[in-house]
Design an enzyme around this catalytic site. Sequence first.
Site, PDB file in Angstrom:
ATOM      1  N   GLU A  69      -7.904  10.125 -10.093  1.00 33.88           N
ATOM      2  CA  GLU A  69      -7.521  10.749  -9.090  1.00 33.88           C
ATOM      3  C   GLU A  69      -6.762  12.036  -9.477  1.00 33.88           C
ATOM      4  OE1 GLU A  69      -8.355   9.649  -6.410  1.00 33.88           O
ATOM      5  OE2 GLU A  69      -7.868   6.964  -7.029  1.00 33.88           O
ATOM      6  N   HIS A  83      -1.335   6.927   8.562  1.00 29.43           N
ATOM      7  CA  HIS A  83      -0.534   5.922   7.914  1.00 29.43           C
ATOM      8  C   HIS A  83       1.042   6.295   7.686  1.00 29.43           C
ATOM      9  CE1 HIS A  83      -3.701   3.263   7.852  1.00 29.43           C
ATOM     10  NE2 HIS A  83      -4.929   3.519   6.742  1.00 29.43           N
ATOM     11  N   ASP A 123       5.255   1.975   8.381  1.00 24.10           N
ATOM     12  CA  ASP A 123       3.792   1.207   9.700  1.00 24.10           C
ATOM     13  C   ASP A 123       3.127   0.076   8.695  1.00 24.10           C
ATOM     14  OD1 ASP A 123       1.845   2.664  11.278  1.00 24.10           O
ATOM     15  OD2 ASP A 123       0.957   2.217   9.913  1.00 24.10           O
ATOM     16  N   ASP A 150       1.991   8.416  10.944  1.00 24.68           N
ATOM     17  CA  ASP A 150       2.787   7.836  11.967  1.00 24.68           C
ATOM     18  C   ASP A 150       4.714   7.041  11.630  1.00 24.68           C
ATOM     19  OD1 ASP A 150       1.034   7.830  13.266  1.00 24.68           O
ATOM     20  OD2 ASP A 150      -0.486   5.486  12.555  1.00 24.68           O
ATOM     21  N   ASP A 174       7.079   0.154  12.840  1.00 23.75           N
ATOM     22  CA  ASP A 174       5.912   0.244  14.492  1.00 23.75           C
ATOM     23  C   ASP A 174       6.057  -1.235  14.948  1.00 23.75           C
ATOM     24  OD1 ASP A 174       3.619   0.494  15.819  1.00 23.75           O
ATOM     25  OD2 ASP A 174       2.627  -0.097  14.063  1.00 23.75           O
TER      26      ASP A 174
END
Length: 428
Positions: free
Chosen positions: A136, A408, A278, A411, A333
């Site tokens: 990564e 994600h 979220d 938010d 959320d």
Amino acid sequence: MKIRTIKLSLPEVVGRGYATFWNFKGRYRVCKGSRASKKSKTTALWYITNMMKYPDANLLVIRKTYRTLKDSCFTELKWAIKRLQVEAWWEIKESPLEMTYIPTGQKIYFRGLDDPLKVTSITVENGVLCWAWLEEAYEVMNESDFDTLDESIRGEVPEGLFKQWTITFNPWNERHWLKKRFFDVDDDNVLAMTTNYMCNEWLDESDKKLFETMKKNNPRRYSVAGLGNWGIVDGLVYENWREEAFTPISQKEYNKLDDKNDKKYVILDSLKTTSGLDFGYTNDPTAFFMGFLDLENKKLYVWDEMYKKGLSNKAIHNEIVMMGYSKERITGDCAEPKSIDELKALGLRIRGAKKGKDSVMNGVQWIQDLEIIIHPRCINFLTEISNYTWETDKFGKKLNKPIDEFNHLMDAMRYALEEYIIGNKWLI
């Protein structure tokens, strides 16, 4: 002593699509690929096979943060050992993460860039440290960090052995230094290749259907997550951020310090702690955001994150408790009222976000006025904020709303800051 002989066909074990990758012996072997392209599994198989072939070789496995290694590279290498049916010859430790090839004492070391001294100070007991795997690699935002890593693979190696980096990643952003460093050059010492899910013969029809659906419904995402092409990032929603290590501390603790110059300290006394959640499950991760807001100076310090798929509400609760944030006030959320109620019953101090008309754009505009300082360990937050762009219509014209991806933690951050955005009071 009777020795059991195992006969395996490597092409059958490894599969197709990576012959050049498997045989390359130059300094840098770089593979960007889509999801399910086998790049990490092939890399793990190569290392286990070749450490058993080269008795003087040792391996260093690196990700930006140490805590992400266990569920990624460490697990892939354990899988490779099992697939090659050589479990009896390997000793595997989890604290700290380490693997040893028993017949020779060769080792696989695991390190995170969040503890640079441990990366640069490795001394091997048997043989030489000649191989390194950076998984990564997109998480490493600064090329200078890689340069420091590169210096750890140095010195002479025995005849027949070679020094090599394997660098694997998903190509979210064409502006990343990896493209210029490895893909835009003509160098015999560099193998830069792209793979995708179509070279993975072990995907079943339902796996392939996911990509075909993505191709139809979200061509932009399919180009990157499906085909492994570079993501084209144009029109970031947030450009008011930087990556910088910092240490949160109270004024009282700070006053006791003898040396105040070696770290960047953030005094917590006048800051607001903010937490947002979220929800996700199968396709999307559950994202938890933790930060500190300096209202007076309009600064947001992004301190911690949780970013995982497949979490039940009980598992979400356990993760947040384990991270040490069970007493924090969390805004989640409101589209998941049942989950909010379950988490509250489990003991979290959580409420649903108010949302309302234009809440996304109002939140975005408010956050755009902040200076956002992101701790380097928040790798998923860094990935999202550097790819969170404005939506465009079919003619390429930017619309006044963000894309519905890489959002994600974006938010969760907005939920965390909601009471300051709309000026409401926190109700328990």
